[in-house]
Design an enzyme around this catalytic site. Sequence first.
Site, PDB file in Angstrom:
ATOM      1  N   LYS A  21     -20.720  23.330  -9.295  1.00 27.49           N
ATOM      2  CA  LYS A  21     -19.922  24.555  -9.222  1.00 27.49           C
ATOM      3  C   LYS A  21     -20.272  25.498 -10.367  1.00 27.49           C
ATOM      4  O   LYS A  21     -20.501  26.704 -10.168  1.00 27.49           O
ATOM      5  CB  LYS A  21     -18.440  24.195  -9.261  1.00 27.49           C
ATOM      6  CG  LYS A  21     -17.509  25.359  -9.000  1.00 27.49           C
ATOM      7  CD  LYS A  21     -16.052  24.886  -8.948  1.00 27.49           C
ATOM      8  CE  LYS A  21     -15.800  23.984  -7.773  1.00 27.49           C
ATOM      9  NZ  LYS A  21     -14.389  23.561  -7.661  1.00 27.49           N
ATOM     10  N   ARG A  91     -10.915  24.365 -12.862  1.00 26.75           N
ATOM     11  CA  ARG A  91     -11.444  23.593 -11.740  1.00 26.75           C
ATOM     12  C   ARG A  91     -12.497  22.599 -12.216  1.00 26.75           C
ATOM     13  O   ARG A  91     -13.309  22.906 -13.086  1.00 26.75           O
ATOM     14  CB  ARG A  91     -12.092  24.514 -10.693  1.00 26.75           C
ATOM     15  CG  ARG A  91     -11.120  25.363  -9.888  1.00 26.75           C
ATOM     16  CD  ARG A  91     -11.890  26.136  -8.814  1.00 26.75           C
ATOM     17  NE  ARG A  91     -11.021  26.807  -7.869  1.00 26.75           N
ATOM     18  CZ  ARG A  91     -10.601  28.061  -7.997  1.00 26.75           C
ATOM     19  NH1 ARG A  91     -10.975  28.775  -9.050  1.00 26.75           N
ATOM     20  NH2 ARG A  91      -9.809  28.610  -7.092  1.00 26.75           N
ATOM     21  N   GLY A 100     -12.421  17.999  -2.861  1.00 27.71           N
ATOM     22  CA  GLY A 100     -11.041  17.544  -2.981  1.00 27.71           C
ATOM     23  C   GLY A 100     -10.852  16.258  -3.745  1.00 27.71           C
ATOM     24  O   GLY A 100      -9.736  15.757  -3.849  1.00 27.71           O
ATOM     25  N   MET A 102     -11.432  15.696  -6.966  1.00 20.19           N
ATOM     26  CA  MET A 102     -10.919  15.859  -8.320  1.00 20.19           C
ATOM     27  C   MET A 102      -9.877  16.985  -8.328  1.00 20.19           C
ATOM     28  O   MET A 102      -9.264  17.238  -7.305  1.00 20.19           O
ATOM     29  CB  MET A 102     -12.073  16.036  -9.288  1.00 20.19           C
ATOM     30  CG  MET A 102     -12.914  14.745  -9.386  1.00 20.19           C
ATOM     31  SD  MET A 102     -14.185  14.794 -10.631  1.00 20.19           S
ATOM     32  CE  MET A 102     -15.287  16.004  -9.944  1.00 20.19           C
ATOM     33  N   ARG A 335     -22.079  26.665  -2.520  1.00 17.30           N
ATOM     34  CA  ARG A 335     -22.768  25.376  -2.639  1.00 17.30           C
ATOM     35  C   ARG A 335     -23.439  25.088  -1.305  1.00 17.30           C
ATOM     36  O   ARG A 335     -23.069  25.663  -0.279  1.00 17.30           O
ATOM     37  CB  ARG A 335     -21.783  24.255  -2.990  1.00 17.30           C
ATOM     38  CG  ARG A 335     -20.672  24.069  -1.973  1.00 17.30           C
ATOM     39  CD  ARG A 335     -19.622  23.090  -2.472  1.00 17.30           C
ATOM     40  NE  ARG A 335     -18.490  23.006  -1.550  1.00 17.30           N
ATOM     41  CZ  ARG A 335     -17.331  22.431  -1.843  1.00 17.30           C
ATOM     42  NH1 ARG A 335     -17.143  21.901  -3.030  1.00 17.30           N
ATOM     43  NH2 ARG A 335     -16.357  22.395  -0.962  1.00 17.30           N
ATOM     44  N   HIS A 453      -9.175  19.633   3.954  1.00 19.40           N
ATOM     45  CA  HIS A 453      -9.645  18.400   3.316  1.00 19.40           C
ATOM     46  C   HIS A 453     -10.052  17.375   4.359  1.00 19.40           C
ATOM     47  O   HIS A 453     -11.129  16.760   4.286  1.00 19.40           O
ATOM     48  CB  HIS A 453      -8.545  17.841   2.408  1.00 19.40           C
ATOM     49  CG  HIS A 453      -8.885  16.517   1.797  1.00 19.40           C
ATOM     50  ND1 HIS A 453      -8.477  15.313   2.352  1.00 19.40           N
ATOM     51  CD2 HIS A 453      -9.599  16.197   0.701  1.00 19.40           C
ATOM     52  CE1 HIS A 453      -8.929  14.319   1.613  1.00 19.40           C
ATOM     53  NE2 HIS A 453      -9.611  14.832   0.598  1.00 19.40           N
ATOM     54  N   SER A 763     -45.892 -11.773   7.766  1.00 19.94           N
ATOM     55  CA  SER A 763     -44.697 -10.936   7.828  1.00 19.94           C
ATOM     56  C   SER A 763     -43.585 -11.646   7.062  1.00 19.94           C
ATOM     57  O   SER A 763     -43.298 -12.819   7.313  1.00 19.94           O
ATOM     58  CB  SER A 763     -44.265 -10.701   9.276  1.00 19.94           C
ATOM     59  OG  SER A 763     -43.156  -9.831   9.323  1.00 19.94           O
ATOM     60  N   ASN A 767     -34.540 -12.668   5.340  1.00 21.19           N
ATOM     61  CA  ASN A 767     -33.243 -13.349   5.421  1.00 21.19           C
ATOM     62  C   ASN A 767     -33.340 -14.765   4.872  1.00 21.19           C
ATOM     63  O   ASN A 767     -32.597 -15.165   3.965  1.00 21.19           O
ATOM     64  CB  ASN A 767     -32.744 -13.382   6.872  1.00 21.19           C
ATOM     65  CG  ASN A 767     -32.440 -11.996   7.401  1.00 21.19           C
ATOM     66  OD1 ASN A 767     -32.180 -11.075   6.637  1.00 21.19           O
ATOM     67  ND2 ASN A 767     -32.496 -11.834   8.710  1.00 21.19           N
ATOM     68  N   ASP A 768     -34.282 -15.566   5.416  1.00 21.12           N
ATOM     69  CA  ASP A 768     -34.445 -16.936   4.934  1.00 21.12           C
ATOM     70  C   ASP A 768     -35.000 -16.978   3.519  1.00 21.12           C
ATOM     71  O   ASP A 768     -34.632 -17.843   2.722  1.00 21.12           O
ATOM     72  CB  ASP A 768     -35.353 -17.729   5.874  1.00 21.12           C
ATOM     73  CG  ASP A 768     -34.570 -18.374   7.020  1.00 21.12           C
ATOM     74  OD1 ASP A 768     -33.326 -18.372   6.944  1.00 21.12           O
ATOM     75  OD2 ASP A 768     -35.194 -18.865   7.977  1.00 21.12           O
ATOM     76  N   CYS A 830     -40.098  -8.237   8.422  1.00 19.03           N
ATOM     77  CA  CYS A 830     -39.323  -8.180   9.664  1.00 19.03           C
ATOM     78  C   CYS A 830     -37.863  -8.588   9.482  1.00 19.03           C
ATOM     79  O   CYS A 830     -37.127  -8.698  10.454  1.00 19.03           O
ATOM     80  CB  CYS A 830     -39.971  -9.037  10.749  1.00 19.03           C
ATOM     81  SG  CYS A 830     -40.119 -10.776  10.337  1.00 19.03           S
ATOM     82  N   TYR A 850     -46.399  -2.416   6.972  1.00 18.54           N
ATOM     83  CA  TYR A 850     -45.383  -1.925   7.900  1.00 18.54           C
ATOM     84  C   TYR A 850     -44.072  -2.653   7.668  1.00 18.54           C
ATOM     85  O   TYR A 850     -44.029  -3.717   7.045  1.00 18.54           O
ATOM     86  CB  TYR A 850     -45.828  -2.103   9.355  1.00 18.54           C
ATOM     87  CG  TYR A 850     -45.889  -3.546   9.818  1.00 18.54           C
ATOM     88  CD1 TYR A 850     -44.761  -4.180  10.355  1.00 18.54           C
ATOM     89  CD2 TYR A 850     -47.065  -4.277   9.709  1.00 18.54           C
ATOM     90  CE1 TYR A 850     -44.809  -5.501  10.768  1.00 18.54           C
ATOM     91  CE2 TYR A 850     -47.120  -5.604  10.124  1.00 18.54           C
ATOM     92  CZ  TYR A 850     -45.994  -6.217  10.646  1.00 18.54           C
ATOM     93  OH  TYR A 850     -46.039  -7.516  11.054  1.00 18.54           O
TER      94      TYR A 850
END
Length: 869
Positions: A21, A91, A100, A102, A335, A453, A763, A767-768, A830, A850
């Site tokens: 601002k 402000r 809104g 703050m 803004r 708001h 690849s 996860n594991d 993957c 990739y």
Amino acid sequence: MKYVIDFSKGSKEQKDLLGGKGANLAEMTKLKLPVPTGFTITTEACLDYLEKKDEISAELDTEIRQHIESMERRTKKRFGATSDPLLVSVRSGSKFSMPGMMDTILNLGLNDETVIGLIQKTDDARFAYDCYRRLLQMFGDVVCGIDKNRFEEQLDFYKSKKKYCSDIEMQAEDWQELVAVYKDIFLEVTHRPFPQDPYEQLTLAVEAVFHSWNNRRAITYRRLHDIPDSLGTAVNIQEMVFGNFGTASGTGVAFTRNPATGEKGIFGEFLLNAQGEDVVAGIRTPQPISELKLLLPQVYQEFLTLSSLLESHYRDMQDIEFTIENGKLYLLQTRDGKRTAKSAFKVCIQLVEEGIISKKEAIQRINPTMVTQLLHPVFEPDHLKNAQVFATGLPASPGAANGNIYFTAERAKKASEQGEKVILIRQETSPEDIEGMVVSEAIVTSRGGMTSHAAVVARGMGVCCVAGCEEIYVDEFLEQATAGNVTLHQGETISVDGTTGTIYRGSIPYVEGDEWQLLETITDWAKEEASIGVKANAETPADIKTALKLGAQGIGLARTEHMFFGEERIVEMRKMILAQHEEALMIPLNKLKEFQKEDFRTMFTLLKGKPCTIRLLDPPLHEFLPQTEEEITHLAKETQRTPAEIKYRIEELHEQNPMLGHRGCRLAVTTPQIYEMQVAAIIESAIEVAQKDTANTNVPEIMIPLIGSQEEMQWLRERLVQSIQKVFDNTGQEIPYKIGTMLEIPRACLTAEKIAEVADFFSFGTNDLTQLTYGFSRDDSGKFIGAYQDKKLLKEDPFQHIDEEGVGTLMKIAVDQIRNFDPSIKIGVCGEVGGDPQSIRFLKKIGVDYISCSPYRIPAAILTIAQEG
């Protein structure tokens, strides 16, 4: 160090120091636009204040007083004077827009004496006492923590007693009487009178804005939007201009393009005889800005000119706050406008077409998370025909949702935590409601407009919202909402259409929206800049079609175990598992082969030569066996066994730790016929598709899961190659193919160079790999990950974002070893983190070729890669 900077000395490049601002106020001042004079207290001052435990330094106090004196000279008014007093607004303004979240205080400098001076200057006691009561309410709320409803209730009670319908009917003596009531509230709650010294008011207000950086709603908003806590907020002190100075005065908020749709043209609202907070807070329902053309045509034309100038200067859609005082226009803020995903995509495309920005710059402006918001759901048209409308309002944020209604943020949050889909209904929302808004499927307000708001926050979150439903009477105490003769109570279900502004009773099914053209344009531009490929984790025809439509360059992970769960197929899978000798094993395997071939032919046909990586069976066999008595009995009949025999086999296959047990390549070592069947099905299918369409030449990539050593990989590869050669011999045709592996065992990462001797591609299965590196079970980690994050033992959930220090180090070691052996070997990722923008940045840095992710994460992944260059 200077802690205070005049608007005339700053620029738009100083957002870190002046906040968004303050930087924009300085820029508009430099452009000689009609901006009320003022100065900015820097973010550094805020951080210094918070670090020194809440004490404004003498140095800062001196600078503030010097700048107030400078304002007095420029305005020819005096702060605290009993005639023509200088009044200011206070402000907040951080680097990133936090609508809104703050705090703001207007009319600061008024007291029992200066209000008389204001009356004498303006000859308008009604206006002066209205300003004073607003100061008392804002100051009480922001500085002293007095519930603003205490003030609102007294105002409502007073109007009811006087039989007034709106604030406009209040006269000077009414506001004067209310000022006395407000001061009594102040004294009752704080045990001290409202401060009469303007400098004391200013100091307390600045401290309150500093404190607001760490209030609950601001912290929640920052966490939601990934804004660092270390930035601090600036404070802007600005000469007051008054929109509540009669019918030739007003206040408003406008966008240079529609923030919901992206349509070009001024879009906004205003209120005559009102102050800025009235529009933003939604206390009164404003008028469309087009009506300003009829009421104040010269002001409207000037606003159009200035709006166009600001959009051209900032090269983006602007969100502008303005005030009109006695027919003179002032700009209080500009803004880059918050916007929906649809609007963001459309505005970027328009700006490129208008020659204002380049394609590359357009890509940088799209937040990858917006992609998920772009394809907003819509209600099924057939169900809408018979739907019962409850109420209509303003279509503040597009989308469709249904859920159970709640009237407070606390109730909504609690219901959401218990698994309910919730919709928050309020008279108007305030920043305190943020935690309830975040968990809501939709937001409905009975007051406020398109820039209230509720509307601004909902659009930013991608949540549908209907605002300004004035026909709804919301009773938050009785927890009910009434429209006409229909009353809905807490917990009842409604459906909300944020695109049309319609609210329906009951639950209406919805389908995903369709903004493919906008998405396709941006992703096509992004592909021109992308340096690594994006593939999909998909195996069903629907998912493959979606993935290709969303820009996938092929399939990076087709999980063959997902192909065995159809009703017919699961029976054959179970027969295979129960087989007691090889002859019995081959009968169901041959049937499963035909099912597999059917799937692979479809995949290869859809892909038309694009890469396709197929992972061979990964999970342990017990996952395919029946769990209920009914299923066990059915399988016993199908296999001519007793239920007891089936249960015995289930018990036999039971493992204490299945994730580390008899699965993946280990299953193939003990029962190689399964993988041999799968690779034969893959190769035969590819040959058959190529025979039908010579242009469709697929190169199947066969991926072995859970490899931990070169020896495993070599042993299995030799057997698979033999199976493939048999297919070539039987068909008389050969096609190219590749055999590779997933890197999901830490040991495999550490010995990747050796495995590369017998693997054609790699690849990462993140996860594991994460489970085995941390020793966390992904399925059970939800019970403690939150506690780890709260106690700062984990910065982030490692299953959502790659743990660069641990898992990431293993990945880098593997990549470096593979590249050292053969730089041409393709390396992908993957796991689902392949679609996570934060993880993609790291993956690009370590040099993967990739990433592969679920279909709907593909456009975001393409964008992220392009943005990283």
